[in-house]
Write a protein that holds these residues in place. Structure first.
Motif, short mmCIF file in Angstrom:
data_model
loop_
_atom_site.label_atom_id
_atom_site.label_comp_id
_atom_site.label_asym_id
_atom_site.label_seq_id
_atom_site.Cartn_x
_atom_site.Cartn_y
_atom_site.Cartn_z
N ARG A 114 -10.93 -1.04 -9.03
CA ARG A 114 -10.26 -0.15 -9.98
C ARG A 114 -8.76 -0.42 -10.03
O ARG A 114 -8.15 -0.38 -11.08
N ARG A 115 -8.18 -0.74 -8.87
CA ARG A 115 -6.74 -1.01 -8.86
C ARG A 115 -6.38 -2.26 -9.65
O ARG A 115 -5.29 -2.37 -10.20
N SER A 158 -3.75 -2.04 -12.72
CA SER A 158 -2.58 -2.92 -12.69
C SER A 158 -2.51 -3.81 -13.92
O SER A 158 -1.43 -4.06 -14.46
N TYR A 200 -2.85 -9.53 -6.23
CA TYR A 200 -4.28 -9.26 -6.16
C TYR A 200 -5.17 -10.50 -6.07
O TYR A 200 -6.37 -10.39 -6.16
#
Length: 74
Positions: free
Chosen positions: A15-16, A20, A66
């Motif tokens: 989800r992050r 982002s 990420y």
């Protein structure tokens, strides 16, 4: 393969990552609108330059932040 499972080799996005990415896409537009509201109008060429620079910077930060957590599923 059961329903809802990922295909082999498909990246795992959290989800992050999605939040982002949305922030990286929307940030240049929000910055330009805030500039127009509080400071004044800005010509089209400068707007384009600001959007490109901000997008490249945000994309690089997103990639560096990420890349380790968006690994492919074996």
């Amino acid at each position: 393969m059961a329903r809802g499972q990922r295909k082999p080799g498909e990246p795992i996005y959290l989800r992050r990552h999605v939040i982002s990415l949305a922030l990286a896409v929307g940030l240049p537009l929000v910055l330009l609108q805030l500039y127009k509201i509080y400071i004044g109008p800005i010509d089209f060429g400068t707007q384009l330059l600001v959007i490109v620079i901000t997008s490249v910077f945000a994309g690089a930060v997103l990639y560096l932040t990420y890349r380790s957590s968006a690994k492919n599923q074996p």
